[in-house]
Design a protein around this motif. Structure first.
Motif, PDB file in Angstrom:
ATOM      1  N   ALA A   1      -4.194  -6.236 -16.469  1.00 33.09           N
ATOM      2  CA  ALA A   1      -4.589  -5.352 -17.026  1.00 33.09           C
ATOM      3  C   ALA A   1      -5.240  -4.167 -16.173  1.00 33.09           C
ATOM      4  O   ALA A   1      -5.413  -2.982 -15.916  1.00 33.09           O
ATOM      5  N   GLU A   2      -5.794  -4.605 -14.746  1.00 29.52           N
ATOM      6  CA  GLU A   2      -6.174  -3.634 -14.175  1.00 29.52           C
ATOM      7  C   GLU A   2      -4.992  -2.757 -12.934  1.00 29.52           C
ATOM      8  O   GLU A   2      -5.525  -1.636 -12.781  1.00 29.52           O
ATOM      9  N   ILE A   3      -4.282  -3.469 -12.784  1.00 28.47           N
ATOM     10  CA  ILE A   3      -2.966  -2.404 -12.633  1.00 28.47           C
ATOM     11  C   ILE A   3      -2.333  -1.441 -14.706  1.00 28.47           C
ATOM     12  O   ILE A   3      -2.371   0.142 -13.521  1.00 28.47           O
ATOM     13  N   VAL A   4      -2.258  -1.856 -15.105  1.00 28.29           N
ATOM     14  CA  VAL A   4      -1.867  -1.250 -15.549  1.00 28.29           C
ATOM     15  C   VAL A   4      -3.559   0.502 -16.101  1.00 28.29           C
ATOM     16  O   VAL A   4      -3.099   1.142 -16.469  1.00 28.29           O
ATOM     17  N   GLY A   5      -4.271  -0.131 -16.150  1.00 27.63           N
ATOM     18  CA  GLY A   5      -5.712   0.608 -15.962  1.00 27.63           C
ATOM     19  C   GLY A   5      -5.368   1.897 -14.990  1.00 27.63           C
ATOM     20  O   GLY A   5      -5.561   3.506 -15.191  1.00 27.63           O
TER      21      GLY A   5
ATOM     22  N   ALA B   1       3.249  -3.698 -14.406  1.00 35.27           N
ATOM     23  CA  ALA B   1       1.816  -3.988 -14.003  1.00 35.27           C
ATOM     24  C   ALA B   1       2.143  -6.069 -14.542  1.00 35.27           C
ATOM     25  O   ALA B   1       1.568  -7.042 -13.475  1.00 35.27           O
ATOM     26  N   ALA B   2       2.653  -6.265 -15.284  1.00 30.54           N
ATOM     27  CA  ALA B   2       3.381  -7.638 -15.753  1.00 30.54           C
ATOM     28  C   ALA B   2       3.691  -8.231 -14.798  1.00 30.54           C
ATOM     29  O   ALA B   2       3.436  -9.671 -14.508  1.00 30.54           O
TER      30      ALA B   2
ATOM     31  N   ALA C   1       1.025  -8.140  -5.967  1.00 29.57           N
ATOM     32  CA  ALA C   1       1.101  -8.888  -5.887  1.00 29.57           C
ATOM     33  C   ALA C   1      -0.250 -10.207  -6.558  1.00 29.57           C
ATOM     34  O   ALA C   1      -1.497 -10.284  -5.705  1.00 29.57           O
ATOM     35  N   GLY C   2      -0.429 -10.359  -7.375  1.00 30.10           N
ATOM     36  CA  GLY C   2      -1.334 -11.487  -7.920  1.00 30.10           C
ATOM     37  C   GLY C   2      -2.347 -10.747  -8.795  1.00 30.10           C
ATOM     38  O   GLY C   2      -3.457 -11.695  -9.475  1.00 30.10           O
TER      39      GLY C   2
ATOM     40  N   GLN D   1       5.248   2.246 -21.277  1.00 34.62           N
ATOM     41  CA  GLN D   1       6.040   0.223 -21.939  1.00 34.62           C
ATOM     42  C   GLN D   1       6.094   0.886 -20.093  1.00 34.62           C
ATOM     43  O   GLN D   1       6.337  -0.615 -19.402  1.00 34.62           O
ATOM     44  N   GLU D   2       6.375   1.606 -19.373  1.00 32.29           N
ATOM     45  CA  GLU D   2       7.303   1.524 -17.571  1.00 32.29           C
ATOM     46  C   GLU D   2       5.871   0.409 -17.329  1.00 32.29           C
ATOM     47  O   GLU D   2       6.089  -0.652 -15.684  1.00 32.29           O
ATOM     48  N   SER D   3       4.891   1.570 -17.354  1.00 28.07           N
ATOM     49  CA  SER D   3       3.796   0.852 -16.500  1.00 28.07           C
ATOM     50  C   SER D   3       3.341  -0.706 -16.971  1.00 28.07           C
ATOM     51  O   SER D   3       2.889  -0.953 -16.278  1.00 28.07           O
TER      52      SER D   3
END
Length: 94
Positions: A50-54, A85-86, A45-46, A79-81
């Motif tokens: 881009a970090e989570i997607v990467g 992430a968002a 959370a937070g 798209q799920e990722s």
């Protein structure tokens, strides 16, 4: 749901876009078990989207070694990722 979120959902009609945005996307629940507050894996959370997607992409392709995350990440498409992430990135701003 917290009382404040319930009130916001009620004010938005309970079924509007606001209420839908409060719910995690499919797949996010598989992250929450290991990435909960106080966990050794760290909270998502937070964190920047881009970090989570990467990270998910690196786990999915094997560029980032893992014992479990590589198998979990392979279950998510791009798209799920992005949606997961968002959602986690937005949780830090609430």
């Amino acid at each position: 749901m917290t009382p404040a979120l319930a009130l916001l959902a009620a004010l938005a009609g309970g079924t509007g876009a606001c209420a839908a945005e409060m719910r995690p996307p499919p797949g996010a629940s598989s992250c929450s078990g290991c990435h909960a507050e106080g966990s050794a894996m760290g909270v998502l959370a937070g964190r920047p989207e881009a970090e989570i997607v990467g990270a998910l992409e690196a786990f999915r392709t094997g560029a980032r070694p893992a014992t479990l995350m590589n198998r979990i990440a392979k279950g998510f498409g791009a798209q799920e990722s992005q949606a997961i992430a968002a959602w986690f990135a937005a949780q830090g701003s609430r």
